[in-house]
Enzyme design. Structure first.
Site, PDB file in Angstrom:
ATOM      1  N   GLY A  47      38.304  27.276  51.480  1.00 25.85           N
ATOM      2  CA  GLY A  47      36.977  27.472  51.891  1.00 25.85           C
ATOM      3  C   GLY A  47      36.337  25.999  51.937  1.00 25.85           C
ATOM      4  CD1 TRP A  49      37.611  20.459  54.801  1.00 20.20           C
ATOM      5  CD2 TRP A  49      37.916  20.561  56.907  1.00 20.20           C
ATOM      6  NE1 TRP A  49      38.577  19.467  55.120  1.00 20.20           N
ATOM      7  CE2 TRP A  49      38.452  19.500  56.255  1.00 20.20           C
ATOM      8  CE3 TRP A  49      38.068  20.861  58.143  1.00 20.20           C
ATOM      9  CZ2 TRP A  49      39.107  18.732  57.065  1.00 20.20           C
ATOM     10  CZ3 TRP A  49      38.569  20.203  59.059  1.00 20.20           C
ATOM     11  CH2 TRP A  49      39.445  18.910  58.730  1.00 20.20           C
ATOM     12  CG  ASP A  67      43.878  30.487  56.362  1.00 22.85           C
ATOM     13  OD1 ASP A  67      43.528  29.266  56.207  1.00 22.85           O
ATOM     14  OD2 ASP A  67      44.900  31.073  56.335  1.00 22.85           O
ATOM     15  CG  ASP A  85      48.833  33.347  63.185  1.00 27.87           C
ATOM     16  OD1 ASP A  85      48.825  32.316  63.638  1.00 27.87           O
ATOM     17  OD2 ASP A  85      49.967  33.529  62.608  1.00 27.87           O
ATOM     18  CG  ASP A 108      42.127  20.651  56.374  1.00 27.47           C
ATOM     19  OD1 ASP A 108      42.798  19.610  56.721  1.00 27.47           O
ATOM     20  OD2 ASP A 108      41.854  20.813  55.243  1.00 27.47           O
ATOM     21  CE  LYS A 148      45.959  19.270  57.096  1.00 29.56           C
ATOM     22  NZ  LYS A 148      45.754  18.692  55.638  1.00 29.56           N
TER      23      LYS A 148
HETATM   24  C1  SAM Z   1      45.215  22.459  53.937  1.00 29.03           C
HETATM   25  S1  SAM Z   1      44.726  24.152  54.026  1.00 29.03           S
HETATM   26  C2  SAM Z   1      43.136  24.185  54.440  1.00 29.03           C
HETATM   27  C3  SAM Z   1      42.262  23.673  53.216  1.00 29.03           C
HETATM   28  C4  SAM Z   1      40.568  23.840  53.737  1.00 29.03           C
HETATM   29  N1  SAM Z   1      40.398  23.002  55.007  1.00 29.03           N
HETATM   30  C5  SAM Z   1      39.779  23.756  52.806  1.00 29.03           C
HETATM   31  O1  SAM Z   1      39.139  22.947  52.855  1.00 29.03           O
HETATM   32  O2  SAM Z   1      39.784  24.815  51.846  1.00 29.03           O
HETATM   33  C6  SAM Z   1      45.700  24.753  55.248  1.00 29.03           C
HETATM   34  C7  SAM Z   1      45.473  26.234  55.780  1.00 29.03           C
HETATM   35  O3  SAM Z   1      46.089  26.506  57.081  1.00 29.03           O
HETATM   36  C8  SAM Z   1      46.470  27.678  57.206  1.00 29.03           C
HETATM   37  N2  SAM Z   1      47.067  28.132  58.330  1.00 29.03           N
HETATM   38  C9  SAM Z   1      48.478  27.601  58.605  1.00 29.03           C
HETATM   39  N3  SAM Z   1      48.897  28.142  59.773  1.00 29.03           N
HETATM   40  C10 SAM Z   1      48.020  29.063  60.193  1.00 29.03           C
HETATM   41  C11 SAM Z   1      48.039  29.693  61.408  1.00 29.03           C
HETATM   42  N4  SAM Z   1      48.950  29.943  62.175  1.00 29.03           N
HETATM   43  N5  SAM Z   1      46.918  30.652  61.289  1.00 29.03           N
HETATM   44  C12 SAM Z   1      45.939  30.552  60.528  1.00 29.03           C
HETATM   45  N6  SAM Z   1      46.008  29.619  59.598  1.00 29.03           N
HETATM   46  C13 SAM Z   1      46.972  28.910  59.526  1.00 29.03           C
HETATM   47  C14 SAM Z   1      47.269  28.163  55.794  1.00 29.03           C
HETATM   48  O4  SAM Z   1      47.163  29.478  55.796  1.00 29.03           O
HETATM   49  C15 SAM Z   1      46.052  27.251  54.913  1.00 29.03           C
HETATM   50  O5  SAM Z   1      45.162  28.168  54.249  1.00 29.03           O
END
Ligand code: SAM
Length: 203
Positions: A47, A49, A67, A85, A108, A148
């Site tokens: 969380g 961002w 997420d 998702d 991200d 990203k």
């Molecule tokens: C690097 S983390 C994000 C960190 C966040 N921006 C922060 O500042 O706290 C990447 C996130 O992408 C999510 N993610 C990956 N594939 C996803 C999908 N298909 N649908 C939703 N979320 C996804 C992961 O669950 C993970 O929580």
């Protein structure tokens, strides 16, 4: 990993992740956030961002934090959590049932890193493509997109796709992104639905 400067700084400032500083630095460079905007944050957990976006858009703005992983509820009252998702095909309909088109879409999202770089890069690009596709349903004209990416063989093709929809497309690696990490951020400014590509939701 040794707790680094940004990790400590995030803890002391009450941010949930060191990634917060990447978004702050991207905004310092491109000045995209404004008060009262509505923002969608894809891959928002834990969380950091969303917190940054929440503070930048202020109490009259809104952040929709999405997420597939659980997100602990926020103290910030202008953040709504959607536990979905991003590949869910109904996502645009679900969002547009409640909200209007948004001013900014930020992603991200990243896969669990397997260590096989070309596989991780490919999955990352497919998540970025999904985020870019969602802009066509959910982003207002002139809106912005931050996403990203991992630098690799498919990066240039993705940038070409971005240029079809944004008047300005920039790549930027904020200082808070670890030098040895392949990650980089693409910033799209002034969204325009390209001719013939406008996407409507079927009712
Ligand atoms: C690097 S983390 C994000 C960190 C966040 N921006 C922060 O500042 O706290 C990447 C996130 O992408 C999510 N993610 C990956 N594939 C996803 C999908 N298909 N649908 C939703 N979320 C996804 C992961 O669950 C993970 O929580």
């Amino acid at each position: 990993m040794k707790e680094d400067f940004y990790y400590q700084k995030a803890r002391s400032m009450g941010y949930r992740s060191r990634a917060s500083f990447k978004l702050l630095q991207i905004n310092n460079k491109f000045s995209v956030f404004r008060k009262s905007q509505i923002i969608i944050d894809l891959g928002a957990s834990p969380g950091g961002w969303s917190q940054v976006a929440s503070h930048l858009v202020g109490g009259n703005g809104k952040v929709i934090a999405i997420d597939k992983a659980y997100i602990t509820p926020f103290r910030e009252k202008n953040i709504e959590i959607l536990n979905k998702d991003i590949l869910n095909r109904n996502l645009p309909t679900i969002i547009l049932e409640t909200y209007r088109k948004v001013d900014g879409l930020i992603s991200d999202c990243s896969p669990n890193i397997s260590g096989d770089f070309s596989r991780d890069h490919s999955i990352q690009i497919s998540l970025a493509r999904r985020a870019l596709a969602l802009t066509q349903y959910l982003l207002k004209d002139e809106g912005f997109f931050i996403c990203k990416l991992f630098q690799g063989t498919e990066l240039q093709e993705f940038i070409k796709e971005m240029k079809e929809h944004f008047k300005i497309t920039k790549l930027y690696k904020p200082a808070a992104s670890r030098k040895k990490s392949a990650e980089i951020y693409v910033v799209g400014l002034k969204y325009t639905a390209s001719k013939g590509s406008s996407v409507e939701i079927e009712k």
